[in-house]
Design an enzyme around this catalytic site. Structure first.
Site, short mmCIF file in Angstrom:
data_model
loop_
_atom_site.label_atom_id
_atom_site.label_comp_id
_atom_site.label_asym_id
_atom_site.label_seq_id
_atom_site.Cartn_x
_atom_site.Cartn_y
_atom_site.Cartn_z
N ARG A 51 0.80 -1.23 0.00
CA ARG A 51 0.00 0.00 0.00
C ARG A 51 0.82 1.27 0.00
O ARG A 51 0.57 2.19 -0.76
CB ARG A 51 -0.88 0.07 1.26
N THR A 52 1.78 1.35 0.90
CA THR A 52 2.47 2.62 1.06
C THR A 52 3.20 2.97 -0.24
O THR A 52 3.07 4.07 -0.77
CB THR A 52 3.43 2.59 2.26
N LYS A 80 25.49 -3.43 -1.20
CA LYS A 80 26.96 -3.33 -1.32
C LYS A 80 27.55 -2.56 -0.15
O LYS A 80 28.75 -2.31 -0.11
CB LYS A 80 27.31 -2.58 -2.61
N ARG A 101 11.32 4.07 3.15
CA ARG A 101 10.98 3.11 4.23
C ARG A 101 12.23 2.33 4.56
O ARG A 101 12.96 1.89 3.67
CB ARG A 101 9.88 2.17 3.76
N HIS A 129 5.15 5.99 11.44
CA HIS A 129 4.66 5.81 10.08
C HIS A 129 3.69 6.96 9.80
O HIS A 129 2.47 6.79 9.76
CB HIS A 129 3.95 4.46 9.98
C1 NCD Z 1 1.83 -0.95 8.09
C2 NCD Z 1 3.32 -0.78 8.23
O1 NCD Z 1 4.07 -0.95 7.26
O2 NCD Z 1 3.73 -0.43 9.33
N1 NCD Z 1 1.44 -1.16 6.77
C3 NCD Z 1 1.12 -0.08 6.01
O3 NCD Z 1 1.97 0.71 5.66
N2 NCD Z 1 -0.16 0.12 5.71
C4 NCD Z 1 1.25 -1.94 9.00
C5 NCD Z 1 1.85 -3.32 9.04
O4 NCD Z 1 2.77 -3.64 8.30
O5 NCD Z 1 1.36 -4.09 9.85
#
Ligand code: NCD
Length: 305
Positions: A51-52, A80, A101, A129
């Site tokens: 999703r993100t 590397k 991320r 997040h």
């Molecule tokens: C979440 C995350 O990555 O922290 N997912 C997301 O971005 N919607 C929740 C999860 O991974 O449980």
């Protein structure tokens, strides 16, 4: 230049403006189809995501921009031994904005200190997040008209769940929010959230173990996945993974208008039979993530107004 590391980087007024913009975009997406013509978003994902990453990419594409990036550490020069500081210096020459991320807490913050372009924290380890929180706030505002006077139950892995940490940080600034923290003892919120955020701000909260006890009083139930990748050993994960399962029967204990949110991905913590309940709002929540990220990209690139 502005980055987004935590939901606290925006004031409540700025969050309102961001959500107003997301709403305008959602109502008339065509109007925004060329706002980012010629701009590029880099998605630097050192950890899995559906999703993100894809909602960021969809957001930039919807705005007329383009996207580039990598979706795992193994396919980047991190494999590397390159540092995030060096990577972002280089990416600053290839793109106009970056969503990052990383499994290590604070890595996007380190990157932002060396970056020549805005950096968005798209999840750093078990820490924060913020763009999921923007999605959550926008969803709550769309459902209730405003954010306030709510009892919200946060259930599951409150220790490692970064979405919960960011959401608590954001929600303590709104009026009359009651938090019910539902977790097994081993997965309670870390003390930097309980003491430094909740207690420090005199937030109204309680910690309980049984979902059934909490359900009747909730306006929102925010379910979370047990964060397998952050456990030190598999046995502990296996013991915890099915601690909570929201079933059709349990939904009968809830208010008729209680809404169920989940950042997704779901594993077992919500039975699929709950998906058909009109109170299940998690797929709509994921859809709304695109609009708020469009608003965020426009804001950080200074393209609003
Ligand atoms: C979440 C995350 O990555 O922290 N997912 C997301 O971005 N919607 C929740 C999860 O991974 O449980």
């Amino acid at each position: 230049m502005r980055h987004l590391m935590s939901p606290m980087d925006f004031s409540v007024e700025e969050l309102d403006e961001l959500m107003d913009l997301a709403e305008n975009i959602e109502n008339d997406p065509k109007k925004y189809a060329h706002v980012c013509d010629g701009k590029k978003l880099a998605t630097c994902f050192y950890e899995p995501s559906t999703r993100t990453r894809l909602s960021f990419e969809a957001a930039m594409l919807n705005l007329g921009g383009s996207v580039l990036g990598f979706s795992s550490a193994d396919s980047s020069s991190a494999a590397k031994g390159e540092s995030v500081s060096d990577t972002i210096r280089v990416i600053s020459g290839y793109a106009d904005i970056c969503a990052m991320r990383h499994p290590k807490e604070g890595a996007p913050l380190v990157a932002s200190s060396k970056s020549l372009i805005p950096v968005i924290n798209a999840g750093d380890g078990g820490h924060q997040h913020p763009t999921q929180t923007l999605t959550d706030l926008y969803t709550i505002r769309s459902l209730y008209g405003n954010i306030g006077n709510l009892t919200i139950g946060l259930c599951g892995d409150l220790k490692f769940g970064r979405t919960v940490h960011s959401l608590i940080n954001a929600l303590i600034r709104y009026e009359n929010i009651n938090f019910v923290l539902i977790s097994p003892d081993e997965l309670r919120v870390p003390s930097y959230i309980r003491e430094d955020v909740l207690r420090e701000n005199n937030a109204h909260f309680k910690e309980v173990e049984r979902l059934e006890d909490a359900l009747p009083e909730l306006d929102i139930l925010y379910m979370t996945r047990v964060q397998r990748e952050r456990f030190f050993n598999e046995e502990d994960y296996v013991r915890m993974k099915d601690y909570y399962i929201l079933s059709k029967e349990k939904m009968e204990l809830a208010k008729k208008n209680m809404m169920v949110l989940h950042p997704l991905p779901r594993v077992n913590e919500i039975s699929v039979e709950v998906d058909n309940d009109p109170r299940a709002a998690y797929f709509d929540q994921a859809r709304k993530g695109v609009y708020i990220r469009m608003a965020l990209i426009m804001t950080l690139l200074d393209l609003v107004g």
